[in-house]
Design a protein around this motif. Structure first.
Motif, PDB file in Angstrom:
ATOM      1  N   CYS A 115       0.801  -1.237   0.000  1.00 42.46           N
ATOM      2  CA  CYS A 115       0.000   0.000   0.000  1.00 42.46           C
ATOM      3  C   CYS A 115       0.827   1.278   0.000  1.00 42.46           C
ATOM      4  N   GLY A 116       2.140   1.215   0.315  1.00 39.89           N
ATOM      5  CA  GLY A 116       2.946   2.440   0.336  1.00 39.89           C
ATOM      6  C   GLY A 116       2.273   3.494   1.200  1.00 39.89           C
ATOM      7  N   SER A 117       2.144   4.704   0.670  1.00 39.37           N
ATOM      8  CA  SER A 117       1.530   5.802   1.438  1.00 39.37           C
ATOM      9  C   SER A 117       0.008   5.742   1.441  1.00 39.37           C
ATOM     10  N   GLY A 118      -0.554   4.727   0.777  1.00 38.02           N
ATOM     11  CA  GLY A 118      -2.002   4.505   0.863  1.00 38.02           C
ATOM     12  C   GLY A 118      -2.835   5.253  -0.161  1.00 38.02           C
ATOM     13  N   THR A 119      -2.245   5.567  -1.308  1.00 36.55           N
ATOM     14  CA  THR A 119      -3.016   6.319  -2.309  1.00 36.55           C
ATOM     15  C   THR A 119      -4.247   5.534  -2.766  1.00 36.55           C
ATOM     16  N   ILE A 120      -4.060   4.241  -3.063  1.00 37.84           N
ATOM     17  CA  ILE A 120      -5.202   3.433  -3.513  1.00 37.84           C
ATOM     18  C   ILE A 120      -6.239   3.352  -2.387  1.00 37.84           C
ATOM     19  N   LEU A 121      -5.751   3.182  -1.142  1.00 37.20           N
ATOM     20  CA  LEU A 121      -6.677   3.067  -0.004  1.00 37.20           C
ATOM     21  C   LEU A 121      -7.444   4.368   0.215  1.00 37.20           C
ATOM     22  N   CYS A 122      -6.749   5.505   0.137  1.00 37.28           N
ATOM     23  CA  CYS A 122      -7.422   6.800   0.352  1.00 37.28           C
ATOM     24  C   CYS A 122      -8.421   7.085  -0.761  1.00 37.28           C
ATOM     25  N   GLU A 123      -8.051   6.754  -2.008  1.00 39.94           N
ATOM     26  CA  GLU A 123      -8.985   6.970  -3.119  1.00 39.94           C
ATOM     27  C   GLU A 123     -10.196   6.043  -2.986  1.00 39.94           C
ATOM     28  N   ALA A 124      -9.941   4.801  -2.510  1.00 43.95           N
ATOM     29  CA  ALA A 124     -11.059   3.860  -2.303  1.00 43.95           C
ATOM     30  C   ALA A 124     -11.980   4.402  -1.208  1.00 43.95           C
ATOM     31  N   PHE A 125     -11.401   4.966  -0.180  1.00 44.06           N
ATOM     32  CA  PHE A 125     -12.177   5.544   0.931  1.00 44.06           C
ATOM     33  C   PHE A 125     -13.046   6.702   0.431  1.00 44.06           C
ATOM     34  N   MET A 126     -12.438   7.572  -0.382  1.00 45.40           N
ATOM     35  CA  MET A 126     -13.189   8.718  -0.915  1.00 45.40           C
ATOM     36  C   MET A 126     -14.334   8.244  -1.811  1.00 45.40           C
ATOM     37  N   LYS A 127     -14.039   7.211  -2.595  1.00 43.98           N
ATOM     38  CA  LYS A 127     -15.061   6.685  -3.515  1.00 43.98           C
ATOM     39  C   LYS A 127     -16.198   6.029  -2.722  1.00 43.98           C
ATOM     40  N   ALA A 128     -15.830   5.151  -1.776  1.00 43.00           N
ATOM     41  CA  ALA A 128     -16.857   4.439  -1.002  1.00 43.00           C
ATOM     42  C   ALA A 128     -17.681   5.423  -0.170  1.00 43.00           C
ATOM     43  N   GLY A 129     -17.047   6.481   0.324  1.00 44.81           N
ATOM     44  CA  GLY A 129     -17.738   7.459   1.163  1.00 44.81           C
ATOM     45  C   GLY A 129     -18.395   8.574   0.357  1.00 44.81           C
ATOM     46  N   ASN A 130     -18.300   8.486  -0.967  1.00 46.50           N
ATOM     47  CA  ASN A 130     -18.863   9.511  -1.865  1.00 46.50           C
ATOM     48  C   ASN A 130     -18.348  10.914  -1.490  1.00 46.50           C
ATOM     49  N   ILE A 131     -17.089  10.986  -1.074  1.00 48.37           N
ATOM     50  CA  ILE A 131     -16.483  12.273  -0.701  1.00 48.37           C
ATOM     51  C   ILE A 131     -16.044  12.969  -1.995  1.00 48.37           C
ATOM     52  N   PRO A 132     -16.466  14.217  -2.230  1.00 48.79           N
ATOM     53  CA  PRO A 132     -16.024  14.889  -3.461  1.00 48.79           C
ATOM     54  C   PRO A 132     -14.487  14.895  -3.519  1.00 48.79           C
ATOM     55  N   ALA A 133     -13.935  14.629  -4.709  1.00 49.76           N
ATOM     56  CA  ALA A 133     -12.471  14.509  -4.827  1.00 49.76           C
ATOM     57  C   ALA A 133     -11.759  15.779  -4.383  1.00 49.76           C
ATOM     58  N   ALA A 134     -12.410  16.951  -4.550  1.00 49.24           N
ATOM     59  CA  ALA A 134     -11.750  18.216  -4.190  1.00 49.24           C
ATOM     60  C   ALA A 134     -12.218  18.744  -2.830  1.00 49.24           C
ATOM     61  N   HIS A 135     -12.752  17.840  -2.004  1.00 52.51           N
ATOM     62  CA  HIS A 135     -13.293  18.234  -0.696  1.00 52.51           C
ATOM     63  C   HIS A 135     -12.275  19.013   0.150  1.00 52.51           C
ATOM     64  N   LEU A 136     -10.998  18.589   0.079  1.00 47.68           N
ATOM     65  CA  LEU A 136      -9.981  19.243   0.922  1.00 47.68           C
ATOM     66  C   LEU A 136      -9.244  20.363   0.186  1.00 47.68           C
ATOM     67  N   ARG A 137      -9.617  20.610  -1.037  1.00 44.51           N
ATOM     68  CA  ARG A 137      -8.899  21.597  -1.849  1.00 44.51           C
ATOM     69  C   ARG A 137      -9.168  23.003  -1.340  1.00 44.51           C
ATOM     70  N   GLN A 138      -8.108  23.783  -1.263  1.00 48.05           N
ATOM     71  CA  GLN A 138      -8.222  25.119  -0.682  1.00 48.05           C
ATOM     72  C   GLN A 138      -8.640  26.170  -1.703  1.00 48.05           C
ATOM     73  N   LYS A 139      -8.375  25.874  -3.004  1.00 47.53           N
ATOM     74  CA  LYS A 139      -8.575  26.970  -3.948  1.00 47.53           C
ATOM     75  C   LYS A 139      -9.156  26.462  -5.268  1.00 47.53           C
ATOM     76  N   PHE A 140     -10.058  27.257  -5.827  1.00 46.79           N
ATOM     77  CA  PHE A 140     -10.660  26.955  -7.129  1.00 46.79           C
ATOM     78  C   PHE A 140     -10.590  28.224  -7.953  1.00 46.79           C
ATOM     79  N   ASP A 141     -10.085  28.127  -9.170  1.00 46.45           N
ATOM     80  CA  ASP A 141      -9.923  29.368  -9.941  1.00 46.45           C
ATOM     81  C   ASP A 141     -11.158  29.745 -10.746  1.00 46.45           C
ATOM     82  N   PHE A 142     -12.243  28.930 -10.678  1.00 45.98           N
ATOM     83  CA  PHE A 142     -13.485  29.436 -11.280  1.00 45.98           C
ATOM     84  C   PHE A 142     -14.005  30.620 -10.456  1.00 45.98           C
ATOM     85  N   LEU A 143     -13.496  30.744  -9.243  1.00 44.50           N
ATOM     86  CA  LEU A 143     -13.852  31.919  -8.431  1.00 44.50           C
ATOM     87  C   LEU A 143     -13.321  33.216  -9.047  1.00 44.50           C
ATOM     88  N   ARG A 144     -12.332  33.098  -9.913  1.00 45.61           N
ATOM     89  CA  ARG A 144     -11.713  34.289 -10.518  1.00 45.61           C
ATOM     90  C   ARG A 144     -12.371  34.674 -11.850  1.00 45.61           C
TER      91      ARG A 144
END
Ligand SMILES: C[S@@+](CC[C@H](N)C(=O)[O-])C[C@H]1O[C@@H](n2cnc3c(N)ncnc32)[C@H](O)[C@@H]1O
Length: 381
Positions: free
Chosen positions: A206-235
């Motif tokens: 699993c290394g740093s757990g990228t597959i596990l974290c992506e599986a968690f986000m998918k199973a939990g229906n967490i938006p992929a950009a949930h933790l993202r701080q910035k979106f440039d459509f705001l500009r």
């Protein structure tokens, strides 16, 4: 304010990795895009404001979503400079804001991508200087506005990068290990596997757990950009804050609990397991990822499990012969101890497929993050 190309056409471009096209097209349809057409390493598609915010917030497969401002025939540096000045850059920037440009040039009179980006930068800062004697600064690490310049066969397109940079940076990678997988690649692999969270999933490398974290986000229906701080459509000059808040709130309310004991992994390295825990802790508290230190040889084996993994590959991780031996042993482990399971193995080096000693049911080439790899499916009877 002028009419920019994305406003007159409602057309955008999504960039993805080579091999991710099937998943990308299906995802765009699911997220509400229309008139989807294939381009070079991505898709053109149409969307209204609601749909484009939704796509940028939720896409797991695309690395960039671009809103084109202008497209033009461009045979010289001089013409690039002159045409870029037709954009009123004060629609997007003020003197206190910073910007950055990613540029990509191919098969054109202008040959150098970096130099093309430099010309666009000059056009922008000169326009401000002429009006105010001051200029906005470039910040390549944390720009307020991320622009994209693409020139192919002397056709240029200047776009705003709506995610404000590559969307593979989800925001949960607190710690890493050698050769981590790109998040968009892990998401594509999971999509190709067909796993939706119903069956136990295990990653024995699993290394740093990228597959596990992506599986968690998918199973939990967490938006992929949930933790993202910035979106440039705001500009964008026509950014609609009410619509964006509705989209974000709705998506955040649609997360679901991830059942215990569904997403698990192991790795021989203690640092890797520490990284999985740190990364997992950055994600919302809606379930668990279990990770423990173990050589795959010491695992008991699995039944009725979806094994999704990215074993070591020679190029980055040392000796190729050693890796070949490890894969042979992993193949024996799968045959002897994992009957009734399905394995999806992503090889960072295609020549390693035959070392496993199992015949894949299918193979799917996937290039990302400098890897020319292949995903293989094995049904373990
Ligand atoms: C290519 S990396 C996986 C990277 C991972 N997908 C990520 O995104 O971080 C391969 C992993 O296999 C682990 N590994 C090497 N030999 C192993 C073994 N015998 N048993 C279990 N893990 C092993 C390494 O520690 C490394 O973390």
């Amino acid at each position: 304010m002028s009419d920019y190309l994305y406003q007159t056409t409602s057309q955008y471009f999504g960039q993805l990795a080579s091999g991710a096209e099937v998943c990308g097209e299906a995802e765009l349809k699911e997220l509400g895009a229309t008139k989807i057409n294939k381009g070079y390493l991505g898709f053109y598609f149409c969307a209204d404001a609601k749909t484009i915010y939704n796509i940028v917030y939720k896409t797991r497969i695309f690395s960039r979503i671009l809103a084109p401002l202008i497209a033009f025939d461009c045979h010289s540096e001089k013409y690039l400079y002159k045409t870029a000045q037709n954009i009123d850059w004060s629609d997007f920037l003020t003197l206190t804001k910073t910007f950055a440009i990613t540029s990509n040039v191919a098969d054109s009179n202008i040959r150098n991508s970096q130099y093309a980006g430099q010309i666009l930068k000059d056009a922008i800062v000169d326009q401000f200087r002429e009006k105010t004697t001051e200029r906005p600064n470039v910040d390549t690490r944390f720009p307020d506005l991320q622009l994209n310049l693409y020139i192919h066969e002397n056709k240029a397109r200047i776009s705003v990068d709506l995610g404000g940079g590559s969307l593979h940076k989800r925001g949960y990678r607190i710690e890493s290990v050698e050769a981590p997988m790109q998040e968009t690649l892990a998401a594509t692999i999971l999509q190709l596997s067909g796993w939706k969270g119903e069956r136990p999933l295990f990653d024995p490398f699993c290394g740093s757990g990228t597959i596990l974290c992506e599986a968690f986000m998918k199973a939990g229906n967490i938006p992929a950009a949930h933790l993202r701080q910035k979106f440039d459509f705001l500009r964008l000059p026509d950014f609609d804050a009410t619509v964006w808040n509705q989209i974000k709130t709705k998506a955040n309310n649609e997360t679901i609990d991830v059942p215990e004991d569904v997403i698990k992994g192991s790795d021989v390295s203690a640092d890797a397991i520490k990284a999985v825990r740190a990364n997992r802790n950055a994600l919302p508290e809606i379930g668990t990822i279990k990770a423990r230190r173990s050589d795959f040889q010491s695992l008991e084996g699995f039944s009725n499990t979806t094994i999704v993994t990215n074993p070591p590959y020679g190029i980055r991780l040392g000796n190729t012969e050693e890796v070949a031996g490890l894969l042979k042993e992993f193949g024996d482990f799968l045959k002897q101890k994992c009957t009734g399971s399905t394995a999806f193995i992503y090889y960072g080096d295609k020549t390693l497929v035959k070392k496993l000693g199992l015949k894949p049911e299918w193979r799917h080439e996937l290039r990302a993050g400098g890897l020319d790899g292949v995903l293989c499916k094995y049904e373990l009877y």
